[in-house]
Enzyme design. Structure first.
Site, PDB file in Angstrom:
ATOM      1  N   GLN A  47      -4.058  -1.034   9.758  1.00 50.61           N
ATOM      2  CA  GLN A  47      -4.008  -2.258   8.900  1.00 50.61           C
ATOM      3  C   GLN A  47      -4.851  -3.290  10.049  1.00 50.61           C
ATOM      4  OE1 GLN A  47      -2.985  -3.099   6.040  1.00 50.61           O
ATOM      5  NE2 GLN A  47      -3.541  -5.324   6.300  1.00 50.61           N
ATOM      6  N   ASP A 106     -10.205   3.935   4.632  1.00 52.21           N
ATOM      7  CA  ASP A 106     -10.549   2.496   4.356  1.00 52.21           C
ATOM      8  C   ASP A 106     -12.213   2.492   4.318  1.00 52.21           C
ATOM      9  OD1 ASP A 106      -8.676   0.731   3.936  1.00 52.21           O
ATOM     10  OD2 ASP A 106      -8.206   0.857   6.121  1.00 52.21           O
ATOM     11  N   LYS A 122       0.870  -1.304   0.033  1.00 53.51           N
ATOM     12  CA  LYS A 122       0.090   0.132  -0.001  1.00 53.51           C
ATOM     13  C   LYS A 122       0.919   1.236   0.079  1.00 53.51           C
ATOM     14  CE  LYS A 122      -3.714  -2.411   2.539  1.00 53.51           C
ATOM     15  NZ  LYS A 122      -4.463  -2.578   3.776  1.00 53.51           N
TER      16      LYS A 122
END
Ligand code: NDP
Length: 287
Positions: free
Chosen positions: A97, A120, A53
């Site tokens: 994460q 997200d 990412k």
């Protein structure tokens, strides 16, 4: 007849080209896009996801700031870290994460993220915006699926869509996004009787189950669009939730694994991060 392959890498490249152009405008406005990446513990899979990412973001000009913390971090310490990122004007997006170590409350951590930095799209406010049909950050995987459908001119309006899986990060938001685009949506899960029969009604079938090759050709209506979200590591390598070989001759369109939804998830995170930075720079992106 074989299904037409939906090439996630090609669609992801188009998304990244748009994100690059947006980031250039943000930088020209005097703002350096910044993404905080919070990684707790030493899980090798999470470490590799985070590195990917960060690389993706760097490639379009988004600077990531790494916050690696030991698995021993406490809930208040982690929430403080998120609060610090919320307050930092050089940070426009925050990525925590998942999964977090089991002693931590992931829901509470997500709820601490400023919804305007929630790239997200997992924060309850952004999920609520999706339900209300108003703009907000959308979860990257299902949002990426919608971009794939659009790229291939596969309009969900008026179609029967079946989503197998009801997780908060994939199945439920996917169903809502298809509904938002006027599909008639059924959500299936582990308690759905005669799953194959329900799936065979689908013009658009999305598999987000986490069971290798579970949906074979007998689950698919001839000509259907089949989107395989699954990523399962097996002795035979990476496979989806769809049995590619038996579905290929039945479906009209099919995503491969790898090279389908996976690249889209990564691209949509970059997209969301670019949008967050653009808003901070006073640019309202048209994407
Ligand atoms: P979850 O484990 O959170 O959810 C799985 C869902 O599948 C649940 O709703 C479960 O039902 C349902 N399910 C499980 N077994 C069956 C069954 N036999 N019949 C019908 N439904 C069943 O998984 P996620 O949503 O997080 O992920 C799903 C898959 O997508 C995984 O393979 C994951 O690796 C992959 N993934 C891929 C991404 C990408 O970028 N391509 C991103 C995120 C996930 P119930 O609720 O009743 O338990």
């Amino acid at each position: 007849m074989a299904a037409k392959l939906i090439d996630g890498k090609e669609v992801a490249a188009a998304v990244l080209t748009e994100a690059t152009a947006l980031v250039e405008r943000v930088i020209a406005a005097g703002v350096t896009p910044g993404l905080a990446v919070v990684l707790v513990g030493e899980d090798p899979a999470s470490q590799s996801y985070v590195s990917m990412k960060e690389r993706d973001c760097a490639a379009v000009g988004i600077m990531s700031v790494d916050y690696r913390r030991p698995a021993s971090i406490t809930q208040p310490e982690l929430e403080d870290l998120v609060a610090t990122c919320n307050a930092d004007p050089s940070i426009h997006g925050i990525l925590v994460q998942m999964p977090l170590p089991s002693h931590l409350n992931a829901e509470a951590v997500i709820a601490c993220i400023d919804p305007e930095k929630d790239v997200d799209g997992f924060h309850p406010v952004n999920l609520g915006r999706l339900i209300r049909g108003v703009p907000g950050f959308r979860a990257c995987t299902p949002w990426g699926v919608m971009r794939m459908l659009d790229h291939y001119g596969l309009d969900p309006a008026g179609k029967r869509a079946v989503v197998v899986g009801r997780s908060t990060i994939v199945g439920k938001p996917q169903a809502l996004m298809l509904l938002e685009r006027d599909a008639t949506v059924t959500i299936c899960h582990s308690r759905t009787p005669d799953l194959a029969a329900v799936c065979r009604e689908a013009d658009i079938l999305v598999a987000a189950v986490g069971r290798p090759k579970m949906l074979d050709g007998s689950f698919v209506k001839p000509g259907a669009v089949v989107i395989d979200v699954g990523i399962n590591r097996t002795d035979a390598g990476l496979v989806g939730d769809v049995d590619f070989d038996s579905v290929m001759p039945v479906a009209g369109h099919l995503t491969p694994v790898p090279g389908g939804v996976g690249p889209m998830t990564r691209a949509m995170l970059v997209h969301n991060s670019a949008v967050a930075a653009a808003r901070a720079a006073g640019i309202e992106p048209s994407l």
